[in-house]
Design an enzyme around this catalytic site. Structure first.
Site, PDB file in Angstrom:
ATOM      1  N   HIS A 175       0.824  -1.210   0.000  1.00 20.30           N
ATOM      2  CA  HIS A 175       0.000   0.000   0.000  1.00 20.30           C
ATOM      3  C   HIS A 175       0.861   1.264   0.000  1.00 20.30           C
ATOM      4  O   HIS A 175       0.327   2.382  -0.006  1.00 20.30           O
ATOM      5  CB  HIS A 175      -0.918  -0.033   1.234  1.00 20.30           C
ATOM      6  CG  HIS A 175      -2.084   0.874   1.169  1.00 20.30           C
ATOM      7  ND1 HIS A 175      -2.407   1.760   2.174  1.00 20.30           N
ATOM      8  CD2 HIS A 175      -3.029   1.041   0.217  1.00 20.30           C
ATOM      9  CE1 HIS A 175      -3.490   2.432   1.859  1.00 20.30           C
ATOM     10  NE2 HIS A 175      -3.897   2.024   0.671  1.00 20.30           N
ATOM     11  N   LYS A 177       3.258   4.433  -0.986  1.00 25.31           N
ATOM     12  CA  LYS A 177       3.210   5.387  -2.093  1.00 25.31           C
ATOM     13  C   LYS A 177       4.374   6.354  -1.950  1.00 25.31           C
ATOM     14  O   LYS A 177       4.477   7.067  -0.947  1.00 25.31           O
ATOM     15  CB  LYS A 177       1.887   6.168  -2.073  1.00 25.31           C
ATOM     16  CG  LYS A 177       0.633   5.299  -2.169  1.00 25.31           C
ATOM     17  CD  LYS A 177      -0.484   5.920  -1.357  1.00 25.31           C
ATOM     18  CE  LYS A 177      -1.762   5.120  -1.475  1.00 25.31           C
ATOM     19  NZ  LYS A 177      -1.790   3.936  -0.636  1.00 25.31           N
ATOM     20  N   ASP A 182      16.181  11.742  -7.893  1.00 20.57           N
ATOM     21  CA  ASP A 182      17.597  12.026  -7.661  1.00 20.57           C
ATOM     22  C   ASP A 182      18.009  11.933  -6.188  1.00 20.57           C
ATOM     23  O   ASP A 182      18.979  12.574  -5.775  1.00 20.57           O
ATOM     24  CB  ASP A 182      17.965  13.414  -8.205  1.00 20.57           C
ATOM     25  CG  ASP A 182      18.081  13.421  -9.720  1.00 20.57           C
ATOM     26  OD1 ASP A 182      18.158  12.329 -10.303  1.00 20.57           O
ATOM     27  OD2 ASP A 182      18.066  14.519 -10.314  1.00 20.57           O
ATOM     28  N   HIS A 415      -9.950  10.429   1.544  1.00 19.67           N
ATOM     29  CA  HIS A 415      -8.938   9.397   1.313  1.00 19.67           C
ATOM     30  C   HIS A 415      -7.670   9.669   2.113  1.00 19.67           C
ATOM     31  O   HIS A 415      -6.738   8.865   2.106  1.00 19.67           O
ATOM     32  CB  HIS A 415      -8.612   9.305  -0.181  1.00 19.67           C
ATOM     33  CG  HIS A 415      -7.883   8.057  -0.571  1.00 19.67           C
ATOM     34  ND1 HIS A 415      -6.525   8.029  -0.836  1.00 19.67           N
ATOM     35  CD2 HIS A 415      -8.305   6.785  -0.710  1.00 19.67           C
ATOM     36  CE1 HIS A 415      -6.159   6.799  -1.142  1.00 19.67           C
ATOM     37  NE2 HIS A 415      -7.214   6.025  -1.074  1.00 19.67           N
ATOM     38  N   LYS A 417      -4.929  10.157   5.193  1.00 19.34           N
ATOM     39  CA  LYS A 417      -4.540   9.408   6.386  1.00 19.34           C
ATOM     40  C   LYS A 417      -3.511  10.256   7.133  1.00 19.34           C
ATOM     41  O   LYS A 417      -2.342  10.295   6.789  1.00 19.34           O
ATOM     42  CB  LYS A 417      -3.904   8.053   6.031  1.00 19.34           C
ATOM     43  CG  LYS A 417      -4.696   7.224   5.002  1.00 19.34           C
ATOM     44  CD  LYS A 417      -4.101   7.343   3.632  1.00 19.34           C
ATOM     45  CE  LYS A 417      -4.648   6.359   2.634  1.00 19.34           C
ATOM     46  NZ  LYS A 417      -6.069   6.284   2.494  1.00 19.34           N
ATOM     47  N   ASP A 422      -0.908  16.058  20.412  1.00 17.12           N
ATOM     48  CA  ASP A 422      -0.481  17.032  21.430  1.00 17.12           C
ATOM     49  C   ASP A 422      -0.009  18.353  20.836  1.00 17.12           C
ATOM     50  O   ASP A 422       0.849  19.036  21.416  1.00 17.12           O
ATOM     51  CB  ASP A 422       0.628  16.435  22.302  1.00 17.12           C
ATOM     52  CG  ASP A 422       0.151  15.239  23.102  1.00 17.12           C
ATOM     53  OD1 ASP A 422      -1.074  15.096  23.277  1.00 17.12           O
ATOM     54  OD2 ASP A 422       1.004  14.433  23.538  1.00 17.12           O
TER      55      ASP A 422
END
Length: 519
Positions: A175, A177, A182, A415, A417, A422
């Protein structure tokens, strides 16, 4: 029918089915990895365009990484295109989904163009969502400067029956991404590659979050890419797909040119080019947030079920980010807390920690089964003082209109996440708070020590979230209800907003099934 004849027929059916299973297993056997080339990231890239541009910034902020949040979907596309166009030595690209649509085709061509300039391109895709891409992937791999590999691949390409022949392995997906140029700049976060992730379609659009990063954390991403690239789950496509002619590579370029010439693409590319972000990127005036940043990722052995329990992503993340003591603001597209997670959230709330959660409303989710895994825990969470917000298909304040999402992108489904702890630390990455992310899929993200970014999320929860979402509440009789704000008017819903009786009934039935571990 005589018993003996019935028995013979049953034995014949069992024999035929047994032979079928044997043949399927035989022909779906993975190829050998013997002799597979091992490659690693190229560290000496300080004299590249990106290296020269970034070096003075790093000297001014020693030991810190520069972070720029990509809240807007078009900015996220522009950033990927720009770093691909500026790469001189390497492009390391890793994704769970890559669509064969407008933005996917343009980014495929950007990789091809980079390879034509002499850039070494390594493309690693999870094989769960590559249906229809085989000719393109084989064509790219035929380029002398491009290597393509598939993570946990299906040997039988059509139909995709890997879940029937090897469910234990096929059910574990990559999953992660990342898009790294470079070894100087990287983009990580929640977005896959496709029009719905980059604000390029009038259909389903996703509210999402990525970050563009420079500095020491980029080296960590490059090292992590090497781990996955050389892992036991990573298979070169030339061992899975038939070879293609040079003409196929030319076809990819021709397809990209047709896409570029389409009116909708011209309009989209012009909007991207004229965006304030793109102008700042070109002018090198982006204002990075400089912060100590740590990468957290799964061991790729998780893809084969071989990762140690103490090394799974949630355990790694907890060690890095620590336990909240005052506030936790969490955004998760797929939120399945499970009994153990509920106990943890309830414990935090009861100890005085302000816990706020934003996830998809039932009307906006693309996986009703996931909503079932969350919905059955809402009452217990609310009783403990956890605040729950659900993002609808469109803004609760703009029903029927074009919606600008709370992260700055037009969208119809959450979508992203991310979470803040704190008021001082932020996580951004691919990890959903669900059992699949925790135990089955591999994940990647950053923990960023930034009060500025954490307080941005806090302000969003304090101002925009209550106005742009449904707030879930519990009545005195113990029944759920939803509050939305329409200008100065408050609207109350006593059932899940925007849903039919049959959808609610379906989700209710799913909530009784023991499927949480697969969600």
């Amino acid at each position: 029918m005589p018993v003996s004849r019935r028995r013979r027929r049953i034995l014949l059916v069992v024999f035929v089915l047994g032979c079928g299973v044997f043949l399927l297993r035989h022909y779906s056997r993975l190829p050998s990895l013997d002799g597979r080339p091992i490659s690693t990231s190229i560290a000496d890239t300080h004299e590249t365009q990106l290296g020269r541009a970034i070096s003075p910034l790093l000297e001014a902020h020693p030991n810190l990484s520069g972070i720029f949040p990509l809240r807007d979907a078009r900015d996220a596309f522009a950033a990927r295109m720009r770093v691909a166009q500026r790469a001189e030595r390497t492009l390391d690209v890793q994704y769970y989904i890559w669509r064969k649509d407008m933005t996917g085709t343009l980014l495929f061509q950007a990789l091809h163009d980079a390879a034509d300039r002499g850039v070494r391109v390594r493309l690693l895709l999870d094989d769960n969502n590559t249906s229809g891409l085989d000719p393109i992937l084989a064509a790219l791999d035929s380029h002398s400067n491009i290597d393509v590999r598939l993570f946990n691949p299906f040997v039988i390409r059509k139909p995709r029956i890997g879940y029937l022949t090897d469910f234990f392995r096929a059910n574990r997906r990559m999953h992660n991404k990342s898009f790294t140029a470079d070894n100087q700049a990287t983009i990580i976060g929640g977005r896959n590659v496709g029009d719905e992730y980059f604000g390029a379609t009038e259909g389903v659009l996703f509210v999402d979050l990525d970050v563009l990063a420079i500095g020491p954390v980029v080296n960590k991403v490059s090292e992590d890419f090497d781990r996955y690239w050389n892992s036991a789950s990573s298979y070169p496509v030339d061992r899975l797909l038939p070879r293609v002619s040079a003409e196929q590579l030319a076809n990819l370029t021709a397809a990209a040119k047709r896409v570029e010439a389409a009116p909708e693409a011209v309009s989209y590319v012009n909007a991207v080019r004229d965006s304030p972000f793109m102008q700042q990127l070109v002018a090198k005036t982006l204002q990075f947030e400089w912060a100590a940043t740590r990468m957290v990722s799964d061991d790729p052995a998780k893809g084969l079920g071989r990762a140690k329990p103490e090394e799974l992503f949630p355990q790694r993340l907890e060690k890095v980010i620590g336990e909240p003591t005052s506030e936790l603001e969490l955004v998760s597209a797929y939120f399945v807390p499970t009994d153990a997670g509920v106990k943890s959230f309830v414990g935090l709330a009861q100890s005085g920690v302000k816990v706020k959660v934003l996830t998809n409303a039932l009307e906006a989710t693309d996986v009703p089964a996931v909503h079932a895994g969350y919905a059955k825990h809402r009452k217990e969470l609310l009783k403990a003082g956890v605040q729950l917000y659900e993002l609808g298909r469109v803004s609760a304040t703009d029903i029927g209109g074009k919606h600008v999402g709370i992260w700055g992108s037009s969208g119809s489904s959450l979508h992203a996440k991310t979470f803040a702890v704190d008021g001082s630390r932020v996580f951004v990455g691919s990890f959903n708070f669900d059992p699949r992310s925790a135990k089955l899929n591999t994940e990647l993200g950053f923990v960023i020590e930034s009060a500025t970014l954490a307080q941005d999320i806090e302000r969003t929860f304090a101002t925009r979230v209550p106005n742009d979402t449904y707030e879930v509440n519990l009545s005195g009789e113990g029944q759920l209800y939803w509050i939305a704000h329409d200008g100065d008017r408050t609207v109350r819903y006593d059932t899940e907003p925007g849903t039919s009786f049959w959808l609610r009934a379906f989700v209710w039935l799913l909530s009784f099934l023991p499927i949480d571990s697969f969600l």
